[in-house]
Design a protein around this motif. Structure first.
Motif, PDB file in Angstrom:
ATOM      1  N   GLY A 173       8.151  -4.069  -4.366  1.00  0.00           N
ATOM      2  CA  GLY A 173       9.388  -3.083  -4.637  1.00  0.00           C
ATOM      3  C   GLY A 173       9.224  -2.707  -5.793  1.00  0.00           C
ATOM      4  N   PHE A 174       8.852  -3.706  -7.107  1.00  0.00           N
ATOM      5  CA  PHE A 174       9.087  -3.094  -8.202  1.00  0.00           C
ATOM      6  C   PHE A 174       7.865  -4.002  -9.154  1.00  0.00           C
ATOM      7  N   VAL A 175       7.597  -3.198 -10.061  1.00  0.00           N
ATOM      8  CA  VAL A 175       6.513  -3.523 -11.245  1.00  0.00           C
ATOM      9  C   VAL A 175       7.288  -3.528 -12.481  1.00  0.00           C
ATOM     10  N   LEU A 176       6.594  -3.768 -13.651  1.00  0.00           N
ATOM     11  CA  LEU A 176       7.277  -3.735 -14.944  1.00  0.00           C
ATOM     12  C   LEU A 176       7.595  -2.140 -15.326  1.00  0.00           C
ATOM     13  N   ASP A 177       6.770  -1.274 -14.825  1.00  0.00           N
ATOM     14  CA  ASP A 177       7.259   0.003 -14.976  1.00  0.00           C
ATOM     15  C   ASP A 177       8.369   0.505 -14.394  1.00  0.00           C
ATOM     16  N   GLY A 178       8.609  -0.106 -13.238  1.00  0.00           N
ATOM     17  CA  GLY A 178       9.701   0.678 -12.298  1.00  0.00           C
ATOM     18  C   GLY A 178       9.576   0.380 -11.023  1.00  0.00           C
ATOM     19  N   PRO A 179      10.144   1.150 -10.109  1.00  0.00           N
ATOM     20  CA  PRO A 179       9.943   0.891  -8.703  1.00  0.00           C
ATOM     21  C   PRO A 179       8.554   1.584  -8.399  1.00  0.00           C
ATOM     22  N   ILE A 180       8.132   0.986  -7.115  1.00  0.00           N
ATOM     23  CA  ILE A 180       6.856   1.359  -6.665  1.00  0.00           C
ATOM     24  C   ILE A 180       7.179   2.239  -5.622  1.00  0.00           C
ATOM     25  N   CYS A 183       6.897   2.244  -1.406  1.00  0.00           N
ATOM     26  CA  CYS A 183       7.090   0.506  -1.538  1.00  0.00           C
ATOM     27  C   CYS A 183       6.808  -0.096  -0.220  1.00  0.00           C
ATOM     28  N   GLY A 184       6.605  -1.556  -0.293  1.00  0.00           N
ATOM     29  CA  GLY A 184       6.581  -2.298   0.960  1.00  0.00           C
ATOM     30  C   GLY A 184       5.124  -2.606   1.257  1.00  0.00           C
ATOM     31  N   LEU A 185       5.082  -3.436   2.118  1.00  0.00           N
ATOM     32  CA  LEU A 185       3.823  -3.983   2.640  1.00  0.00           C
ATOM     33  C   LEU A 185       2.924  -2.975   3.670  1.00  0.00           C
ATOM     34  N   ILE A 186       3.578  -2.164   4.080  1.00  0.00           N
ATOM     35  CA  ILE A 186       2.719  -1.276   5.174  1.00  0.00           C
ATOM     36  C   ILE A 186       1.982  -0.362   4.207  1.00  0.00           C
ATOM     37  N   ALA A 187       2.787   0.172   3.327  1.00  0.00           N
ATOM     38  CA  ALA A 187       1.965   1.234   2.403  1.00  0.00           C
ATOM     39  C   ALA A 187       0.801   0.447   1.499  1.00  0.00           C
ATOM     40  N   TRP A 188       1.275  -0.630   1.027  1.00  0.00           N
ATOM     41  CA  TRP A 188       0.458  -1.467   0.268  1.00  0.00           C
ATOM     42  C   TRP A 188      -0.880  -1.840   0.836  1.00  0.00           C
ATOM     43  N   SER A 189      -0.989  -2.089   2.235  1.00  0.00           N
ATOM     44  CA  SER A 189      -2.115  -2.495   3.235  1.00  0.00           C
ATOM     45  C   SER A 189      -2.867  -1.167   3.700  1.00  0.00           C
ATOM     46  N   LEU A 190      -2.645  -0.130   2.990  1.00  0.00           N
ATOM     47  CA  LEU A 190      -3.061   1.224   3.659  1.00  0.00           C
ATOM     48  C   LEU A 190      -4.788   0.985   3.669  1.00  0.00           C
ATOM     49  N   PHE A 191      -5.114   1.586   4.846  1.00  0.00           N
ATOM     50  CA  PHE A 191      -6.650   1.312   5.256  1.00  0.00           C
ATOM     51  C   PHE A 191      -7.524   2.296   4.268  1.00  0.00           C
ATOM     52  N   ASN A 192      -8.609   1.644   3.751  1.00  0.00           N
ATOM     53  CA  ASN A 192      -9.436   2.396   2.571  1.00  0.00           C
ATOM     54  C   ASN A 192     -10.886   2.576   2.736  1.00  0.00           C
ATOM     55  N   GLN A 231       0.048   0.559  -6.154  1.00  0.00           N
ATOM     56  CA  GLN A 231      -1.211  -0.134  -6.422  1.00  0.00           C
ATOM     57  C   GLN A 231      -1.634  -0.507  -7.754  1.00  0.00           C
ATOM     58  N   SER A 232      -0.554  -0.587  -8.631  1.00  0.00           N
ATOM     59  CA  SER A 232      -0.805  -1.040 -10.065  1.00  0.00           C
ATOM     60  C   SER A 232      -0.559  -2.591 -10.298  1.00  0.00           C
ATOM     61  N   GLY A 233      -0.256  -3.440  -9.375  1.00  0.00           N
ATOM     62  CA  GLY A 233      -0.262  -4.498  -9.606  1.00  0.00           C
ATOM     63  C   GLY A 233      -1.411  -5.567  -9.676  1.00  0.00           C
ATOM     64  N   GLY A 234      -1.429  -6.960  -9.807  1.00  0.00           N
ATOM     65  CA  GLY A 234      -2.380  -7.585  -9.752  1.00  0.00           C
ATOM     66  C   GLY A 234      -3.378  -7.820  -8.572  1.00  0.00           C
ATOM     67  N   LEU A 235      -2.608  -7.525  -7.598  1.00  0.00           N
ATOM     68  CA  LEU A 235      -3.311  -7.830  -6.325  1.00  0.00           C
ATOM     69  C   LEU A 235      -3.347  -6.293  -5.337  1.00  0.00           C
ATOM     70  N   ILE A 236      -4.278  -5.853  -5.161  1.00  0.00           N
ATOM     71  CA  ILE A 236      -4.579  -4.423  -4.548  1.00  0.00           C
ATOM     72  C   ILE A 236      -4.872  -4.673  -3.171  1.00  0.00           C
ATOM     73  N   GLY A 237      -3.949  -3.990  -2.506  1.00  0.00           N
ATOM     74  CA  GLY A 237      -3.895  -4.260  -0.964  1.00  0.00           C
ATOM     75  C   GLY A 237      -4.782  -3.397  -0.424  1.00  0.00           C
ATOM     76  N   GLY A 238      -5.013  -1.993  -0.585  1.00  0.00           N
ATOM     77  CA  GLY A 238      -5.777  -1.139   0.131  1.00  0.00           C
ATOM     78  C   GLY A 238      -6.019   0.216  -0.616  1.00  0.00           C
ATOM     79  N   ALA A 239      -5.879   1.274  -0.086  1.00  0.00           N
ATOM     80  CA  ALA A 239      -6.257   2.764  -0.763  1.00  0.00           C
ATOM     81  C   ALA A 239      -5.186   2.998  -1.772  1.00  0.00           C
ATOM     82  N   LYS A 240      -5.736   3.620  -2.936  1.00  0.00           N
ATOM     83  CA  LYS A 240      -4.860   4.308  -3.731  1.00  0.00           C
ATOM     84  C   LYS A 240      -4.447   5.834  -3.305  1.00  0.00           C
ATOM     85  N   LEU A 241      -3.122   6.107  -3.976  1.00  0.00           N
ATOM     86  CA  LEU A 241      -2.894   7.761  -3.524  1.00  0.00           C
ATOM     87  C   LEU A 241      -2.994   8.560  -4.757  1.00  0.00           C
ATOM     88  N   ASN A 242      -3.209   9.767  -4.432  1.00  0.00           N
ATOM     89  CA  ASN A 242      -3.165  10.679  -5.531  1.00  0.00           C
ATOM     90  C   ASN A 242      -1.694  11.150  -5.906  1.00  0.00           C
TER      91      ASN A 242
END
Length: 362
Positions: A173-180, A183-192, A231-242
């Motif tokens: 949900g959040f990182v040091l710089d603010g909200p993601i 957010c959420g595990l679905i988006a975080w695990s995006l197929f890449n 995808q700016s945290g320490g653990l990358i789940g999947g694809a990054k977004l533009n």
């Protein structure tokens, strides 16, 4: 005097009787007013005219025969349409692991130093007319898990005003710089994983436009919502977004966010909008990035054409043929039973709905 006494007695008795009658009628009126008995209605008492068919052997046999005659041709047509769909399925998750990592696949996929590029060759069995749809298939991936499904913020996806609405997205949900965002595990695990196709050294263009539902693009993902801290945290789940493209135009994400109901599912990756000739060799360059090794999942690349019934699916045709065949079998069985061992039919005039109120047949 005697007559007067008797007359007085009679008169007094009459007066007393009148009082009892009046009291009785008053009590019955009060009982009616206080009664909870519903008002009589033919509808509430189920006395309306109704169709009450009598299941005679002729009616049953005719019904089964009609169902069989209708269902079997529908099943044959559906099965024929499915057979005309050309489909290529290639499982690549194991074949794309280098031999020296065959016993430690998790170390291979998690390392940033290993080469994730993989080349596969596919043979086209029949002419595949455009458009050829490209899918990725995942096995043993439970997108329908309760915590996974709930780990998203639909308000945040729709409008920039709800950027900080991430209470349902923990731990993404959040990182040091603010909200993601998103957010959420679905988006975080995006197929890449990515795919590149070529035939005889000629690159095939993959069209990734209009692969998501219009209703999702227009109503569920806002045009003013841009990826932020994704995808700016320490653990990358999947694809990054533009971060310069709004979520309403990030169709890979929109397709992925429509979660699947079963652990084996396919999602649309793109389209090849040119014909593929029979016996052609398609060279596929795969970037094998997505981690399915940690939970025993499988990854497959699927190329498929479509027909009027959709993709390749034999179940519908087989189901229609099975039901139609069963109905015809029952119809023939009832005919033989009726011919070999007939039973006399009862007089339908004695049925309750055909009897007059007096209890005698009409």
């Amino acid at each position: 005097m005697e007559m007067d006494t008797n007359g007085a007695g009679t008169s007094s008795a009459a007066a007393g009787g009148g009082g009892v009658s009046t009291s009785t009628s008053d009590s019955s009126s009060a009982a009616k007013r206080n009664s909870k008995k519903p008002k009589y209605s033919r509808f509430t008492q189920q006395e309306l005219p109704a169709c009450k068919p009598i299941l005679t052997p002729g009616l049953v046999i005719t019904t089964f025969t009609i169902i069989g005659i209708i269902f079997i041709p529908i099943g044959l047509v559906s099965l024929s349409a499915s057979e005309h769909v050309v489909e290529i399925v290639d499982r690549y998750d194991e074949g794309c692991v280098p031999p020296n990592y065959s016993k430690n696949k998790l170390a291979y996929i998690q390392s940033s130093l290993t080469n994730k590029s993989c080349t596969r060759t596919l043979n086209v069995p029949k002419l595949m007319k455009s458009p050829v749809f490209i899918y990725y298939q995942l096995d043993n991936f439970y997108q329908n898990h309760r915590r996974y499904v709930k780990s998203r913020s639909d308000k945040q996806l729709r409008s920039k005003a709800y950027e900080r609405d991430t209470k349902s997205c923990d731990p993404e949900g959040f990182v040091l710089d603010g909200p993601i965002v998103p957010c959420g595990l679905i988006a975080w695990s995006l197929f890449n994983d990515t795919y590149g196709f070529s035939v005889k050294s000629k690159m095939l263009e993959v069209n990734k436009k209009n692969i998501a539902w219009d209703s999702d693009k227009e109503h569920k993902f806002g045009s003013d919502v841009y990826p932020k801290n994704f995808q700016s945290g320490g653990l990358i789940g999947g694809a990054k977004l533009n971060s310069s493209i709004p979520l309403s135009e990030q169709e890979d994400l929109i397709v992925w966010m429509r979660t699947a109901a079963l652990p084996t599912f396919r999602k649309l990756y793109g389209r090849i909008e040119e014909d593929l000739q029979a016996n052609e060799q398609i060279t596929v360059v795969i970037q094998n990035n997505y981690n399915t090794y940690s939970f025993g999942g499988k990854k497959k690349l699927v190329l498929s054409t479509t027909s009027w019934i959709g993709g390749k699916n034999d179940f519908l045709g087989i189901a229609y043929i099975t039901v139609g065949g069963l109905c015809l079998f029952l119809a023939v069985s009832f005919i033989l039973l009726y011919v070999i061992k007939p039973r006399p039919l009862g007089d339908p005039s004695y049925l309750s709905w055909n009897r007059s109120p007096s209890g005698h047949p009409n």
